[in-house]
Design a protein around this motif. Sequence first.
Motif, PDB file in Angstrom:
ATOM      1  N   PRO A  75       0.828  -1.217   0.000  1.00  0.00           N
ATOM      2  CA  PRO A  75       0.000   0.000   0.000  1.00  0.00           C
ATOM      3  C   PRO A  75       0.858   1.261   0.000  1.00  0.00           C
ATOM      4  CG  PRO A  75      -0.782  -1.580   1.646  1.00  0.00           C
ATOM      5  CD  PRO A  75       0.534  -2.094   1.159  1.00  0.00           C
ATOM      6  N   TRP A  76       0.404   2.260  -0.747  1.00  0.00           N
ATOM      7  CA  TRP A  76       1.109   3.539  -0.770  1.00  0.00           C
ATOM      8  C   TRP A  76       0.949   4.232   0.584  1.00  0.00           C
ATOM      9  CZ3 TRP A  76       4.151   5.099  -4.733  1.00  0.00           C
ATOM     10  CH2 TRP A  76       4.658   6.408  -4.669  1.00  0.00           C
ATOM     11  N   PRO A  77       2.012   4.833   1.122  1.00  0.00           N
ATOM     12  CA  PRO A  77       1.882   5.535   2.408  1.00  0.00           C
ATOM     13  C   PRO A  77       0.734   6.534   2.379  1.00  0.00           C
ATOM     14  CG  PRO A  77       4.184   5.395   1.767  1.00  0.00           C
ATOM     15  CD  PRO A  77       3.392   4.897   0.591  1.00  0.00           C
ATOM     16  N   GLY A  78      -0.177   6.416   3.352  1.00  0.00           N
ATOM     17  CA  GLY A  78      -1.302   7.323   3.448  1.00  0.00           C
ATOM     18  C   GLY A  78      -2.556   6.833   2.770  1.00  0.00           C
ATOM     19  N   GLU A  79      -2.474   5.708   1.984  1.00  0.00           N
ATOM     20  CA  GLU A  79      -3.701   5.238   1.365  1.00  0.00           C
ATOM     21  C   GLU A  79      -4.509   4.450   2.378  1.00  0.00           C
ATOM     22  OE1 GLU A  79      -2.268   1.086  -0.853  1.00  0.00           O
ATOM     23  OE2 GLU A  79      -2.944   2.791  -2.041  1.00  0.00           O
ATOM     24  N   ASP A  80      -5.785   4.243   2.102  1.00  0.00           N
ATOM     25  CA  ASP A  80      -6.706   3.612   3.034  1.00  0.00           C
ATOM     26  C   ASP A  80      -6.249   2.188   3.322  1.00  0.00           C
ATOM     27  OD1 ASP A  80      -8.810   2.812   4.557  1.00  0.00           O
ATOM     28  OD2 ASP A  80     -10.276   2.781   2.934  1.00  0.00           O
ATOM     29  N   PRO A  81      -5.844   1.870   4.565  1.00  0.00           N
ATOM     30  CA  PRO A  81      -5.398   0.514   4.873  1.00  0.00           C
ATOM     31  C   PRO A  81      -6.539  -0.476   5.011  1.00  0.00           C
ATOM     32  CG  PRO A  81      -5.369   1.835   6.860  1.00  0.00           C
ATOM     33  CD  PRO A  81      -5.783   2.758   5.734  1.00  0.00           C
ATOM     34  N   ASP A  82      -7.772   0.015   5.148  1.00  0.00           N
ATOM     35  CA  ASP A  82      -8.907  -0.876   5.371  1.00  0.00           C
ATOM     36  C   ASP A  82     -10.120  -0.318   4.656  1.00  0.00           C
ATOM     37  OD1 ASP A  82     -10.766  -2.658   6.233  1.00  0.00           O
ATOM     38  OD2 ASP A  82     -10.943  -1.823   8.260  1.00  0.00           O
ATOM     39  N   PRO A  83     -10.286  -0.679   3.381  1.00  0.00           N
ATOM     40  CA  PRO A  83     -11.401  -0.100   2.641  1.00  0.00           C
ATOM     41  C   PRO A  83     -12.759  -0.513   3.149  1.00  0.00           C
ATOM     42  CG  PRO A  83     -10.271  -1.801   1.367  1.00  0.00           C
ATOM     43  CD  PRO A  83      -9.456  -1.572   2.592  1.00  0.00           C
TER      44      PRO A  83
END
Length: 612
Positions: A435-443
Amino acid sequence: MTLTSALPRAGALAAALLLTALAAPAPAQPAAEPAVLSVGHTDAMRVTYEHGKLGLRVKDDTGDAVKFHDPADVVFQVLPHAEMAIPEGGVLDFIGAPGDPIWLLPFTQDHTLLWPGWSTEELDTGTFKDDKVSMRLVGAEGPGEVALWGLGNFGTPNVFFNTRDGLPDAISVNTNSHVHSTWAFTATGEYTLTWEFTGTLADGTEVSTGHVDYHWVVGDLPGEDPDPDPDPDPGTSDLDGRLVLDEGHVDVLATTFADGALALDVKDGTKLHSPDTVHRDPDDVAFHAGPASELTLSQELVDYWQVEDRYDAGDKLWWLPSSQQQGVLFPGWNSDIPAGTFRDDALDLEFTDFSGPGDLLMFIPGDGIEPTVLYADTADGLPDTIATRSKTHAHADWLFSAPGVYTLTWQAEGVLADGTPVSSAPEKFVFVVGPWPGEDPDPGDPGNPDLESTQTITATVDTDAGGLVISVDPADRDVVLPAMALDPTATRWTTEGELRPVTVTDTRSADPGWNAAAQVSQFTSGAGGFSSTHLGWRPGVVSTGASQQVAPGPAVAGALDGGPGLATSQILAAAAAGSGNGTCVLGADLHLDLPTDVESGTYTALVTFTAI
């Protein structure tokens, strides 16, 4: 699209639910200075219900740790480079005329912009009547108009909120859902958007958040220097401002020789950001091994790759393969230097330094006749050397062992034909894995299918006039496979089903053709999980446009039958150049075979579709 498969359970049958347990966050604290959110994921409107009151707060995933804010303590910023012109064709005529400027936050994440959504994941099922609440935009103040929309079938906008035709606007949102949309503003400046969520409790009581103001800035912040001094050290691993290369062909290590100087740069052949192949400075690029590169090792791969000394079946890795696959970066190296420039045409690529949360292995597996070729292995120390030659182009398998940000330092060296040794300056190459830093880790849960079009439209490509869109009907995106049964040999569990319809629409005037592909995540449940290498398919074409010629992709066998399964990207269908314009519907027969020692349970996986 989700896939669900159930195994028989001895004794009483039990229903299985996929739940995410979240620790209750600390109450939001007033901020001395407003938090400015400009890049990364945020649930701008996160709905809560506590002590009989409906409320709103902001979930901030833009940093290393999740934070919660009061909306009054946040400024949401649309950065200047979000500006674009409204395209021809009338598709966005609800917000302005073709050619007019808008500042747009897209429905799929752009890692250089803010990715705001809304969430009702904290509202328990059964608390509200019909498990729904109403989301209303009741007011907007600012220098321009504001619109939010998702994508309906065939890529047409489904407008949720639009100040241009008057307010209030309202939509219904399922509880326990998480939604994203496209946001567009028609002018730079400061905006105040006033939101209200209302609902009816199961006992009939009406509740409301009341009117809650959200503060937005489009463009530069007030008092901000619009042209600050450049980063004094652009060679650091800071990701801001870097072009993200996450799919297609790229020579990460491109060696050039001009005016007596040897140099290393990046040869970008993806043609996603330019119609031509472009040489780029490594300081301007970040390479992304995204979710499509995630791989759970099977025993077959452990044996084939001969990595049993370091990895076991079931280990999770991030794989950039030595052969090109849709939706995954295809990295290699290139030495575009005339023959005779260097002694014996020999060049060395020196891997001198490395930092990151895991290890990197670069290799080409053996074929039973030729042994495995090992190019680099950070686990046994550096430096490592790739011996190459002039006019050479090569690829390898890249395996990263953990998600995170990596910095690789490489240098090119050689001896000129006249005996003069030369070397390039050391260059740092930044890779983001997982995952890209800052993207939603839990959609989160898919929630209301009427509002989740942004979760089912996977890719939009605009290489010329028109566009290429792949979509799934938001009301028909769940595949529930029949309960598994033992096959006649009693050596495996087996079940079969059908993929739900997938629509591809191509309106590009150049008609360059397209490939549609899919990849399936790990199957998971409370009992554990298993790799989607066990899932195979036989693609088919349900219908085509009058002038289209669409061919289904090849059948793919699962791991128990010696195939790769759908854990890596596989072609669903393709159209050649000159025959792709129009709309077609695709499908596939699915077959899942599992070993008999798998745990009982109901397992769920996510199918991701791409078109290019």
